[in-house]
Design a protein around this motif. Structure first.
Motif, PDB file in Angstrom:
ATOM      1  N   ARG A  31       0.808  -1.219   0.000  1.00  0.00           N
ATOM      2  CA  ARG A  31       0.000   0.000   0.000  1.00  0.00           C
ATOM      3  C   ARG A  31       0.845   1.275   0.000  1.00  0.00           C
ATOM      4  O   ARG A  31       0.297   2.376   0.001  1.00  0.00           O
ATOM      5  N   ALA A  32       2.162   1.144   0.014  1.00  0.00           N
ATOM      6  CA  ALA A  32       3.017   2.330   0.002  1.00  0.00           C
ATOM      7  C   ALA A  32       3.026   2.941  -1.395  1.00  0.00           C
ATOM      8  O   ALA A  32       3.151   2.220  -2.385  1.00  0.00           O
ATOM      9  N   PRO A  33       2.917   4.260  -1.507  1.00  0.00           N
ATOM     10  CA  PRO A  33       2.792   4.894  -2.823  1.00  0.00           C
ATOM     11  C   PRO A  33       4.106   5.392  -3.402  1.00  0.00           C
ATOM     12  O   PRO A  33       4.106   6.146  -4.357  1.00  0.00           O
ATOM     13  N   THR A  34       5.234   5.000  -2.836  1.00  0.00           N
ATOM     14  CA  THR A  34       6.503   5.647  -3.166  1.00  0.00           C
ATOM     15  C   THR A  34       7.359   4.863  -4.157  1.00  0.00           C
ATOM     16  O   THR A  34       8.577   5.003  -4.163  1.00  0.00           O
ATOM     17  N   PHE A  35       6.757   4.085  -5.006  1.00  0.00           N
ATOM     18  CA  PHE A  35       7.498   3.224  -5.931  1.00  0.00           C
ATOM     19  C   PHE A  35       7.937   3.996  -7.172  1.00  0.00           C
ATOM     20  O   PHE A  35       7.204   4.826  -7.712  1.00  0.00           O
ATOM     21  N   LEU A  36       9.135   3.694  -7.641  1.00  0.00           N
ATOM     22  CA  LEU A  36       9.668   4.208  -8.896  1.00  0.00           C
ATOM     23  C   LEU A  36      10.062   3.033  -9.784  1.00  0.00           C
ATOM     24  O   LEU A  36      10.526   2.006  -9.292  1.00  0.00           O
ATOM     25  N   LEU A  37       9.925   3.184 -11.093  1.00  0.00           N
ATOM     26  CA  LEU A  37      10.282   2.092 -12.010  1.00  0.00           C
ATOM     27  C   LEU A  37      11.734   1.670 -11.833  1.00  0.00           C
ATOM     28  O   LEU A  37      12.053   0.483 -11.911  1.00  0.00           O
ATOM     29  N   ALA A  38      12.610   2.623 -11.576  1.00  0.00           N
ATOM     30  CA  ALA A  38      14.021   2.280 -11.395  1.00  0.00           C
ATOM     31  C   ALA A  38      14.218   1.304 -10.244  1.00  0.00           C
ATOM     32  O   ALA A  38      15.105   0.443 -10.285  1.00  0.00           O
ATOM     33  N   ILE A  39      13.384   1.431  -9.219  1.00  0.00           N
ATOM     34  CA  ILE A  39      13.451   0.495  -8.091  1.00  0.00           C
ATOM     35  C   ILE A  39      13.090  -0.907  -8.558  1.00  0.00           C
ATOM     36  O   ILE A  39      13.752  -1.889  -8.215  1.00  0.00           O
ATOM     37  N   GLY A  40      12.022  -1.015  -9.343  1.00  0.00           N
ATOM     38  CA  GLY A  40      11.584  -2.317  -9.833  1.00  0.00           C
ATOM     39  C   GLY A  40      12.617  -2.983 -10.729  1.00  0.00           C
ATOM     40  O   GLY A  40      12.808  -4.208 -10.670  1.00  0.00           O
ATOM     41  N   TYR A  41      13.289  -2.191 -11.543  1.00  0.00           N
ATOM     42  CA  TYR A  41      14.305  -2.765 -12.428  1.00  0.00           C
ATOM     43  C   TYR A  41      15.474  -3.360 -11.638  1.00  0.00           C
ATOM     44  O   TYR A  41      15.995  -4.418 -11.988  1.00  0.00           O
ATOM     45  N   GLU A  42      15.893  -2.678 -10.577  1.00  0.00           N
ATOM     46  CA  GLU A  42      16.976  -3.228  -9.756  1.00  0.00           C
ATOM     47  C   GLU A  42      16.492  -4.446  -8.977  1.00  0.00           C
ATOM     48  O   GLU A  42      17.249  -5.405  -8.773  1.00  0.00           O
ATOM     49  N   GLN A  43      15.231  -4.432  -8.568  1.00  0.00           N
ATOM     50  CA  GLN A  43      14.670  -5.608  -7.899  1.00  0.00           C
ATOM     51  C   GLN A  43      14.797  -6.845  -8.781  1.00  0.00           C
ATOM     52  O   GLN A  43      15.284  -7.899  -8.345  1.00  0.00           O
ATOM     53  N   VAL A  44      14.338  -6.758 -10.023  1.00  0.00           N
ATOM     54  CA  VAL A  44      14.308  -7.957 -10.871  1.00  0.00           C
ATOM     55  C   VAL A  44      15.700  -8.352 -11.339  1.00  0.00           C
ATOM     56  O   VAL A  44      15.947  -9.540 -11.594  1.00  0.00           O
ATOM     57  N   ARG A  45      16.606  -7.391 -11.465  1.00  0.00           N
ATOM     58  CA  ARG A  45      17.995  -7.767 -11.771  1.00  0.00           C
ATOM     59  C   ARG A  45      18.532  -8.657 -10.656  1.00  0.00           C
ATOM     60  O   ARG A  45      19.142  -9.690 -10.904  1.00  0.00           O
ATOM     61  N   SER A  46      18.299  -8.247  -9.417  1.00  0.00           N
ATOM     62  CA  SER A  46      18.769  -9.004  -8.265  1.00  0.00           C
ATOM     63  C   SER A  46      18.070 -10.358  -8.170  1.00  0.00           C
ATOM     64  O   SER A  46      18.716 -11.381  -7.904  1.00  0.00           O
ATOM     65  N   VAL A  47      16.767 -10.381  -8.394  1.00  0.00           N
ATOM     66  CA  VAL A  47      16.006 -11.632  -8.308  1.00  0.00           C
ATOM     67  C   VAL A  47      16.485 -12.627  -9.364  1.00  0.00           C
ATOM     68  O   VAL A  47      16.665 -13.820  -9.080  1.00  0.00           O
ATOM     69  N   ALA A  48      16.703 -12.163 -10.594  1.00  0.00           N
ATOM     70  CA  ALA A  48      17.179 -13.062 -11.651  1.00  0.00           C
ATOM     71  C   ALA A  48      18.547 -13.643 -11.283  1.00  0.00           C
ATOM     72  O   ALA A  48      18.810 -14.832 -11.517  1.00  0.00           O
ATOM     73  N   ALA A  49      19.400 -12.811 -10.701  1.00  0.00           N
ATOM     74  CA  ALA A  49      20.712 -13.306 -10.279  1.00  0.00           C
ATOM     75  C   ALA A  49      20.561 -14.366  -9.193  1.00  0.00           C
ATOM     76  O   ALA A  49      21.247 -15.406  -9.225  1.00  0.00           O
ATOM     77  N   ALA A  50      19.657 -14.136  -8.246  1.00  0.00           N
ATOM     78  CA  ALA A  50      19.445 -15.111  -7.170  1.00  0.00           C
ATOM     79  C   ALA A  50      18.927 -16.428  -7.723  1.00  0.00           C
ATOM     80  O   ALA A  50      19.383 -17.509  -7.330  1.00  0.00           O
ATOM     81  N   LEU A  51      17.991 -16.374  -8.638  1.00  0.00           N
ATOM     82  CA  LEU A  51      17.435 -17.593  -9.218  1.00  0.00           C
ATOM     83  C   LEU A  51      18.474 -18.349 -10.036  1.00  0.00           C
ATOM     84  O   LEU A  51      18.421 -19.576 -10.150  1.00  0.00           O
ATOM     85  N   ALA A  52      19.431 -17.622 -10.595  1.00  0.00           N
ATOM     86  CA  ALA A  52      20.496 -18.257 -11.380  1.00  0.00           C
ATOM     87  C   ALA A  52      21.625 -18.782 -10.498  1.00  0.00           C
ATOM     88  O   ALA A  52      22.573 -19.387 -10.996  1.00  0.00           O
ATOM     89  N   GLY A  53      21.525 -18.531  -9.189  1.00  0.00           N
ATOM     90  CA  GLY A  53      22.551 -19.018  -8.280  1.00  0.00           C
ATOM     91  C   GLY A  53      23.709 -18.082  -8.075  1.00  0.00           C
ATOM     92  O   GLY A  53      24.701 -18.434  -7.420  1.00  0.00           O
ATOM     93  N   ASP A  54      23.627 -16.854  -8.607  1.00  0.00           N
ATOM     94  CA  ASP A  54      24.699 -15.875  -8.452  1.00  0.00           C
ATOM     95  C   ASP A  54      24.360 -14.987  -7.251  1.00  0.00           C
ATOM     96  O   ASP A  54      23.888 -13.860  -7.397  1.00  0.00           O
TER      97      ASP A  54
END
Length: 463
Positions: free
Chosen positions: A372-395
């Motif tokens: 419910r927090a309204p303070t999201f920026l697209l740049a935040i989401g892009y760094e989130q998924v970069r990190s998540v993809a790395a985690a799923l790949a084992g890096d």
């Protein structure tokens, strides 16, 4: 993804963050399977394609997605330009979704109705983290099918689940019955939806980004349609935090917004009602009456809800989640983004580690990760998924090394009706040589977001 490395990774949602997740997964050698409920990528943004973002292109493009596009000869837009929602789709998301690497893995018109572990409801623990996920999807052909996947990235956003108008988190009494008199958030009042607003009494409820956007557009409409009456109801005792201190905003275009709204109120173009917490809505033959907690009543022909959004957690009911009790974000992320204390510019970098849940290899990303927090920026989401993809790949080293450069944003409105990155239309600004706007102003860029000069969120109001 030890359970099933040969299985794909489900990505729920084909908005900017969902497609970025797919691009990062592909770079990591993982197989994305993208489910989009709309008919095409960016379906939610299509609802506000007439709106201009207050952040420039350089904050709205994902690096992995750009690498995919540039390999085809695509040229990035000017990094300092401010795109409309429609441009975000036409110049970025649509070309990205059309790439063979993405289009072959994108299933549009496919609504996810549930996510679980294969053969296990949430009460079963034995060998849970080694069991693949099962994603139930209603597809465009009307058929319902279960898809077995190794991991799930939920980037489905919050656009279609607005907060109610009532003050306590519940719908105001009579709100559901008055649905026909309540518009969608961010209506196109000067374009597609003009007939519903021209010459009518319009009540805008809320003190956030969507409210400011709609008020400014309604003022433009009223210039051409003088019988249009604009009412504005806010819960707070003052609209001062909305007006803000524009020069303190790190996104200059957004800093213009508060002053523009203030001048419209002072000029009598907008009728402001403060301390108006909505308790009831009653439908009449051709209008609605909106009652406040203190007994005041306003009558309007149509109500625009600018009360923010919340995540749809129903599809995740069979998963084991850790959610912050206040904002419904992942537990470790919640305190970092709580609008009581934080603004867009005070959110630290974060990735897979903070987004993790008890069900391993499941992540909520993008606007939905902010609950419910309204303070999201697209740049935040892009760094989130970069990190998540790395985690799923084992890096794990790359997953844990998160970087985020955001503009100094002052404070976003704490009652915001959209994320910090979503947006406002381009419409009038002060120019005494023109009579094109509802406040004797020439068209200028007016964008969502309110700089208040505070360092933190709502708690700073009393400092």
């Amino acid at each position: 993804m030890e359970p099933a490395k040969t299985l794909p990774v489900a990505v729920i949602g084909a908005g900017p963050v969902g497609l970025a997740a797919a691009a990062h997964l592909l770079e990591r050698g993982l197989e994305p399977l993208i489910f989009e409920a709309g008919t095409a990528a960016g379906a939610a943004i299509e609802q506000w394609r007439h709106i201009r973002l207050f952040s420039p292109w350089r904050f709205n493009l994902d690096a992995a997605a750009v690498r995919l596009l540039e390999a085809t000869g695509w040229e990035a837009p000017r990094p300092t330009a401010l795109p409309y929602g429609g441009e975000l789709i036409d110049s970025y998301l649509a070309p990205l979704a059309a790439l063979p690497q993405i289009s072959s893995r994108l299933q549009a018109g496919s609504r996810v109705t549930g996510v679980t572990r294969q053969g296990l409801d949430k009460t079963h623990v034995r060998d849970r983290e080694n069991t693949p996920f099962e994603v139930r999807v209603v597809h465009a052909d009307g058929g319902t099918r279960d898809h077995t996947v190794a991991a799930v990235i939920d980037a489905s956003g919050t656009w279609f689940t607005r907060n109610p108008l009532g003050t306590s988190g519940l719908p105001a009494i009579g709100e559901d019955a008055a649905e026909g008199r309540i518009s969608v958030p961010l209506p196109d009042v000067t374009g597609r939806d003009r007939a519903s607003f021209a010459g009518r009494r319009v009540l805008v409820a809320g003190a956030g980004h969507s409210a400011a956007n709609t008020l400014i557009n309604l003022a433009d409409l009223a210039w051409d349609e003088p019988d249009t009456r604009i009412l504005w109801a806010v819960r707070g005792d003052s609209a001062a935090k909305v007006y803000g201190g524009g020069d303190l905003d790190g996104l200059p275009a957004r800093g213009q917004l508060g002053g523009r709204v203030r001048r419209l109120v002072e000029a009598g173009k907008i009728e402001l009602h403060t301390g108006f917490g909505i308790s009831s809505i009653k439908s009449l033959d051709s209008s609605v009456t909106v009652g406040a907690v203190d007994g005041r009543i306003l009558e309007a022909d149509i109500v625009v809800p600018c009360t923010g959004f919340r995540p749809d957690l129903g599809i995740l009911r069979e998963l084991r989640l850790n959610l912050d009790p206040a904002v419904e974000a992942p537990t470790e992320l919640g305190p970092l983004i709580d609008p009581e204390f934080h603004s867009c510019g005070t959110v630290p970098p974060h990735g897979a580690k903070l987004l993790a849940h008890p069900d391993k290899d499941f992540y909520i990303v993008g606007m939905k990760s902010y609950g419910r927090a309204p303070t999201f920026l697209l740049a935040i989401g892009y760094e989130q998924v970069r990190s998540v993809a790395a985690a799923l790949a084992g890096d794990q080293e790359s997953a844990d090394t998160v970087h985020l450069e955001l503009p100094e944003t002052g404070v976003c409105s704490t009652d915001a009706g959209t994320s910090c990155d979503v947006p406002v239309t381009a419409s009038g600004a002060e120019d005494s040589t023109s009579t094109d706007s509802g406040c004797c102003a020439a068209p200028e860029l007016v964008l969502i977001g309110f700089p208040t000069g505070l360092v933190h969120g709502r708690s700073g109001i009393n400092n």
